[in-house]
Design an enzyme around this catalytic site. Structure first.
Site, mmCIF file in Angstrom:
data_model
loop_
_atom_site.group_PDB
_atom_site.id
_atom_site.type_symbol
_atom_site.label_atom_id
_atom_site.label_comp_id
_atom_site.label_asym_id
_atom_site.label_seq_id
_atom_site.Cartn_x
_atom_site.Cartn_y
_atom_site.Cartn_z
ATOM 1 N N GLU A 1 -13.232 -11.260 6.055
ATOM 2 C CA GLU A 1 -11.892 -10.942 5.528
ATOM 3 C C GLU A 1 -11.188 -9.962 6.452
ATOM 4 O O GLU A 1 -11.855 -9.159 7.097
ATOM 5 C CB GLU A 1 -12.019 -10.252 4.149
ATOM 6 C CG GLU A 1 -12.790 -11.030 3.144
ATOM 7 C CD GLU A 1 -13.159 -10.206 1.911
ATOM 8 O OE1 GLU A 1 -12.854 -8.999 1.853
ATOM 9 O OE2 GLU A 1 -13.757 -10.800 1.005
ATOM 10 N N ARG B 1 -9.682 6.141 -4.602
ATOM 11 C CA ARG B 1 -11.097 6.201 -4.248
ATOM 12 C C ARG B 1 -11.662 7.607 -4.455
ATOM 13 O O ARG B 1 -12.776 7.774 -4.932
ATOM 14 C CB ARG B 1 -11.262 5.775 -2.790
ATOM 15 C CG ARG B 1 -12.675 5.854 -2.308
ATOM 16 C CD ARG B 1 -12.866 5.196 -0.960
ATOM 17 N NE ARG B 1 -14.270 5.255 -0.616
ATOM 18 C CZ ARG B 1 -14.858 6.303 -0.075
ATOM 19 N NH1 ARG B 1 -14.148 7.375 0.207
ATOM 20 N NH2 ARG B 1 -16.152 6.296 0.202
ATOM 21 N N LYS C 1 -14.477 -3.107 13.641
ATOM 22 C CA LYS C 1 -13.202 -2.450 13.907
ATOM 23 C C LYS C 1 -12.573 -2.985 15.184
ATOM 24 O O LYS C 1 -13.224 -3.049 16.225
ATOM 25 C CB LYS C 1 -13.424 -0.935 14.058
ATOM 26 C CG LYS C 1 -13.913 -0.285 12.772
ATOM 27 C CD LYS C 1 -12.770 -0.021 11.811
ATOM 28 C CE LYS C 1 -12.181 1.297 12.072
ATOM 29 N NZ LYS C 1 -11.809 2.145 11.017
ATOM 30 N N ASP D 1 16.449 -14.751 -9.920
ATOM 31 C CA ASP D 1 16.274 -13.341 -10.289
ATOM 32 C C ASP D 1 17.073 -13.043 -11.555
ATOM 33 O O ASP D 1 16.630 -12.290 -12.415
ATOM 34 C CB ASP D 1 16.781 -12.421 -9.177
ATOM 35 C CG ASP D 1 15.904 -12.489 -7.942
ATOM 36 O OD1 ASP D 1 14.929 -13.282 -7.950
ATOM 37 O OD2 ASP D 1 16.183 -11.758 -6.964
ATOM 38 N N TYR D 2 18.249 -13.662 -11.646
ATOM 39 C CA TYR D 2 19.107 -13.428 -12.796
ATOM 40 C C TYR D 2 18.420 -13.886 -14.086
ATOM 41 O O TYR D 2 18.365 -13.144 -15.068
ATOM 42 C CB TYR D 2 20.447 -14.164 -12.616
ATOM 43 C CG TYR D 2 21.332 -14.077 -13.839
ATOM 44 C CD1 TYR D 2 22.054 -12.915 -14.107
ATOM 45 C CD2 TYR D 2 21.411 -15.145 -14.737
ATOM 46 C CE1 TYR D 2 22.836 -12.819 -15.241
ATOM 47 C CE2 TYR D 2 22.185 -15.051 -15.880
ATOM 48 C CZ TYR D 2 22.898 -13.886 -16.127
ATOM 49 O OH TYR D 2 23.667 -13.788 -17.253
ATOM 50 N N GLU D 3 17.857 -15.092 -14.031
ATOM 51 C CA GLU D 3 17.173 -15.614 -15.229
ATOM 52 C C GLU D 3 15.979 -14.742 -15.608
ATOM 53 O O GLU D 3 15.714 -14.510 -16.789
ATOM 54 C CB GLU D 3 16.712 -17.053 -14.980
ATOM 55 C CG GLU D 3 17.860 -18.057 -14.975
ATOM 56 C CD GLU D 3 17.445 -19.405 -14.428
ATOM 57 O OE1 GLU D 3 17.498 -20.392 -15.184
ATOM 58 O OE2 GLU D 3 17.055 -19.465 -13.247
ATOM 59 N N LYS E 1 -9.577 -6.521 7.342
ATOM 60 C CA LYS E 1 -9.726 -5.178 6.784
ATOM 61 C C LYS E 1 -8.336 -4.556 6.727
ATOM 62 O O LYS E 1 -7.747 -4.215 7.749
ATOM 63 C CB LYS E 1 -10.663 -4.338 7.661
ATOM 64 C CG LYS E 1 -10.952 -2.973 7.083
ATOM 65 C CD LYS E 1 -12.126 -2.327 7.811
ATOM 66 C CE LYS E 1 -12.527 -1.018 7.173
ATOM 67 N NZ LYS E 1 -11.510 0.019 7.283
ATOM 68 N N LYS F 1 -19.081 -9.899 4.848
ATOM 69 C CA LYS F 1 -19.854 -9.685 3.619
ATOM 70 C C LYS F 1 -20.865 -10.812 3.425
ATOM 71 O O LYS F 1 -20.524 -11.982 3.626
ATOM 72 C CB LYS F 1 -18.911 -9.679 2.403
ATOM 73 C CG LYS F 1 -17.879 -8.570 2.445
ATOM 74 C CD LYS F 1 -16.879 -8.640 1.299
ATOM 75 C CE LYS F 1 -15.892 -7.481 1.418
ATOM 76 N NZ LYS F 1 -14.796 -7.544 0.447
ATOM 77 N N LEU G 1 -17.598 1.407 4.112
ATOM 78 C CA LEU G 1 -18.337 0.446 4.932
ATOM 79 C C LEU G 1 -18.808 1.086 6.222
ATOM 80 O O LEU G 1 -18.129 1.931 6.792
ATOM 81 C CB LEU G 1 -17.423 -0.733 5.275
ATOM 82 C CG LEU G 1 -16.941 -1.594 4.119
ATOM 83 C CD1 LEU G 1 -15.844 -2.535 4.592
ATOM 84 C CD2 LEU G 1 -18.112 -2.376 3.539
#
Ligand code: IVH
Length: 376
Positions: A112, A135, A310, A34-36, A114, A286, A84
């Site tokens: 995938e 959206r 769902k 993180d330092y670099e 949701k 999909k 959807l």
């Protein structure tokens, strides 16, 4: 240093910082400390202070804006952001597949998770992020570019020249661990807390001051290309191009041969749900072929080539009918809520422990209250 050399040096620093940003925030696999990393940023800031006209829109120093906006500007989406259609059981998914088959014949699918967050659209021109929007009503949303830039896994400059001019869609979310930490810290200070990670994500994106958003543990998964100059044959190819361009894509995305395999994978995702550090409320199925997607088209609200499955809700609201006291074996007294029966996550719930009387008092729970029941 003269301006020409400064420009060269700045270009090099952009590349270096973008690379390490990608390794850290997208791949979760940093190669420097993180330092670099901070040192590189400081070098760039110093050069930009010397040559302010060399500051570009996609400079890694431009992730957080200066001051708050007065209001968000409304922008029109390049392609409408449809929502959807939902299914709640596997037979409804089979019906979806029947409709696909009737219209275009057999189809492969991509399944995938949701993500339960806030949907956004990101627009890139010549590889540079020029706009990010909510959206909204699906046609027009708020320009929240400055807020989205604070999310480090969103590339300000695309890698590899695979996409260049493109509009992509994704879901901004707050991780569960980030949400809990944020709420714990704010509750301790007596400040308001978020009801759930989705509200936390959506609420954060509505902030007019990006400096506030920068302190919220937000992240994003990109799941669709809505417009691209470069054409793809399949959704799978598009996903691979997204990855190549430097976007963070969900690793649980999977191509399947048919609807039965899709169902099996939905089942797997539902079981995996509990182990993830972010909330998913279902799976999205999909059609893989873009040609078939185009043939299937959309209704006024939903695409015909994708659907969501769902999962059973983990939360429901109901009424507290009474409070019972349960006597344990050792004589401990535990208050128990007697609830109006309600379905939560696929099971009917009518009783829930209220832990102890302090908790009852702290939450000011009374008979007749509407209560939120969560299975955990
Ligand atoms: S695809 C036309 N994929 O769920 C395709 N959406 O009602 C539209 N969402 O508005 C979206 N995870 O905000 C897609 N893997 C995923 C998603 C996803 C979450 C959200 C998105 C959308 C809503 C659907």
């Amino acid at each position: 240093m003269n301006k020409k050399d400064a420009k060269k040096k700045i270009g090099k620093l952009h590349e270096e910082i973008n690379y390490h940003n990608y390794k850290y925030y997208v791949e979760n696999n940093p190669v420097i400390s993180d330092y670099e990393f901070d040192q590189l940023l400081k070098k760039l800031e110093k050069l930009e202070a010397e040559f302010p006209d060399l500051i570009t829109l996609d400079s890694p120093t431009q992730r957080v804006g200066g001051g708050p906006l007065d209001e968000f500007i409304t922008v029109e989406h390049k392609v409408p952001m449809l929502s959807l259609g939902n299914t709640y059981n596997y037979d409804e998914l089979r019906e979806f597949d029947e409709r696909v088959k009737k219209n275009v014949g057999d189809a492969e699918y991509v399944v995938e998770p949701k993500i339960d967050g806030a949907g956004v659209a990101l627009l890139y021109q010549a590889n540079i992020l020029i706009r990010g929007a909510t959206r909204g009503d699906g046609f027009r949303g708020d320009d929240i570019t400055q807020n989205l830039k604070t999310i480090h896994s969103i590339p300000l400059h695309l890698r590899d020249n695979v996409l260049k001019n493109v509009e992509v869609r994704g879901e901004v979310y707050m991780s569960l661990s980030g949400f809990e930490k944020y709420n714990a810290e704010h509750a301790e200070k007596g400040e308001t807390v978020f009801a759930n990670p989705r509200n936390a994500a959506a609420g954060s994106l509505r902030q007019l001051d990006s400096r506030i958003v920068a302190n919220r543990p937000l992240n994003i998964f990109i799941y669709n290309i809505s417009f691209s100059e470069k054409k793809f044959e399949t959704h799978e190819e598009a996903i691979n191009a997204l990855k190549k361009a430097g976007f963070r894509v969900n690793p649980l995305t999977k191509k399947v041969k048919n609807i039965e395999e899709a169902i099996k994978y939905c089942d797997k995702l539902e079981k995996k749900r509990e182990t993830l550090d972010y909330e998913i409320d279902g799976a999205v199925i999909k059609v893989n072929s873009i040609a078939l997607q185009e043939q299937l088209g959309a209704t006024s609200k939903n695409p015909r080539w994708a659907i969501s499955y769902k999962f059973a809700a983990k939360q429901s609201t109901t009424v507290l009918n009474d409070i019972d006291v349960q006597v344990g074996r050792t004589g401990t007294l535990t208050p128990v809520a007697l609830l109006e029966s309600v379905e939560v996550g696929g099971v009917t719930v009518s009783r829930a422990t209220l832990h102890n009387f302090d908790e009852l008092e702290r939450k000011d729970i009374r008979i007749g209250d509407h209560v939120l029941v969560e299975r955990s």
